[in-house]
Design a protein around this motif. Structure first.
Motif, short mmCIF file in Angstrom:
data_model
loop_
_atom_site.label_atom_id
_atom_site.label_comp_id
_atom_site.label_asym_id
_atom_site.label_seq_id
_atom_site.Cartn_x
_atom_site.Cartn_y
_atom_site.Cartn_z
N HIS A 103 0.84 -1.20 0.00
CA HIS A 103 0.00 0.00 0.00
C HIS A 103 0.88 1.25 0.00
O HIS A 103 0.59 2.22 -0.71
N VAL A 104 1.93 1.22 0.80
CA VAL A 104 2.81 2.38 0.90
C VAL A 104 3.52 2.65 -0.42
O VAL A 104 3.57 3.80 -0.89
N ALA A 107 1.04 4.07 -2.97
CA ALA A 107 0.71 5.45 -2.65
C ALA A 107 1.85 6.39 -3.02
O ALA A 107 1.63 7.49 -3.55
N GLN A 108 3.07 5.96 -2.78
CA GLN A 108 4.23 6.81 -3.09
C GLN A 108 4.41 6.99 -4.59
O GLN A 108 4.86 8.05 -5.05
N LYS A 120 -4.00 9.25 -1.32
CA LYS A 120 -4.83 9.25 -0.12
C LYS A 120 -5.83 8.10 -0.16
O LYS A 120 -6.08 7.44 0.85
N TYR A 123 -4.01 4.90 0.79
CA TYR A 123 -3.77 4.84 2.23
C TYR A 123 -5.06 4.55 2.99
O TYR A 123 -5.07 3.76 3.94
N GLU A 124 -6.14 5.21 2.59
CA GLU A 124 -7.40 5.00 3.28
C GLU A 124 -7.87 3.56 3.16
O GLU A 124 -8.33 2.95 4.14
N LEU A 136 2.00 0.87 8.40
CA LEU A 136 1.10 1.58 7.50
C LEU A 136 0.64 2.90 8.12
O LEU A 136 0.61 3.94 7.45
N ASN A 139 3.38 5.59 8.01
CA ASN A 139 3.56 6.15 6.68
C ASN A 139 2.38 7.03 6.27
O ASN A 139 2.55 8.06 5.61
N TYR A 140 1.18 6.63 6.68
CA TYR A 140 0.00 7.43 6.34
C TYR A 140 0.04 8.78 7.06
O TYR A 140 -0.23 9.83 6.46
N TYR A 143 2.40 11.04 5.35
CA TYR A 143 1.78 11.57 4.15
C TYR A 143 0.84 12.73 4.50
O TYR A 143 0.84 13.78 3.83
#
Length: 219
Positions: A103-104, A107-108, A120, A123-124, A136, A139-140, A143
């Motif tokens: 996920h990270v 998102a990146q 976003k 991450y959500e 997670l 990292n969120y 962000y």
């Protein structure tokens, strides 16, 4: 295998020396499963060309190897190949949605393409799928700091701490977000939660529940 989980966890902590030692001493039957993790170690150690060659070779044999896909995504991003980076990151997440790093990474990649709303969204959905995962959540919230979203940083950290009321670390994360947002009442609540967690005797979780406490239990 447990050794794969252990090495990934050590990578998330940034403990490359320990990760290398675990892989070096892993049993012979586990060594084939560690190839992509060894490539990640090469990359993290600055041996980028070797790592790139290893990733290419690994994916030629198994194009669903999650760690190799994540590393390919990062390499392609560095090379400005955002579409193939995105495809690799999406495939990694599809293949292992319970791995928070997928996920990270995804998102990146979106952040690198200035697709903040997609980052976003990733991450959500990740937090929803893995609501008690420290890696997670850390990292969120990073962000959210970058995007200046104080309200969401506080609310997500509060929900996380309340889901892990016996975790001192979770309350500390909430307190940090509250302080960043300048919310004194929230910070006080987090401080009280932390104090309570320090004094609380731990009880077992509900049968069948999944709680991410890192590698060695509650902290």
């Amino acid at each position: 295998l447990a050794v794969v989980t252990t090495v990934r966890w050590l990578f998330w902590r940034g403990d490359l020396k320990a990760a290398e030692e675990v892989m070096r001493t892993a049993p012979a039957n586990a060594q084939p499963l560690l190839a992509s993790l060894k490539a990640r170690l090469l990359s993290a150690s600055g041996r980028t060309q070797e790592a790139r060659a290893e990733v290419t070779a690994i994916l030629a044999k198994d194009d669903r190897d999650v760690d190799a896909l994540m590393l390919k995504a990062r390499f392609d991003q560095e090379d400005g190949k955002y579409q193939t980076a995105l495809e690799a990151a999406q495939l990694a997440q599809t293949n292992d949605p319970q791995n928070p790093e997928t996920h990270v990474v995804l998102a990146q990649i979106y952040m690198a393409r200035d697709a903040e709303w997609r980052a976003k969204q990733v991450y959500e959905s990740g937090v929803k799928a893995l609501p008690q995962n420290f890696y997670l959540m850390e990292n969120y919230t990073q962000y959210l700091h970058q995007s200046g979203n104080k309200a969401r940083a506080v609310s997500v950290a509060r929900a996380f701490a309340r889901a892990l009321p016996s975790s001192v670390r979770a309350w500390e994360m909430m307190q940090a977000q509250c302080q960043w947002a300048g919310d004194a009442g929230c910070a006080q609540s987090a401080s009280e939660g932390r104090e309570h967690a320090e004094k609380t005797f731990l009880v077992d979780d509900a049968l069948g529940s999944f709680v991410d406490r890192g590698l060695f239990g509650r902290i």
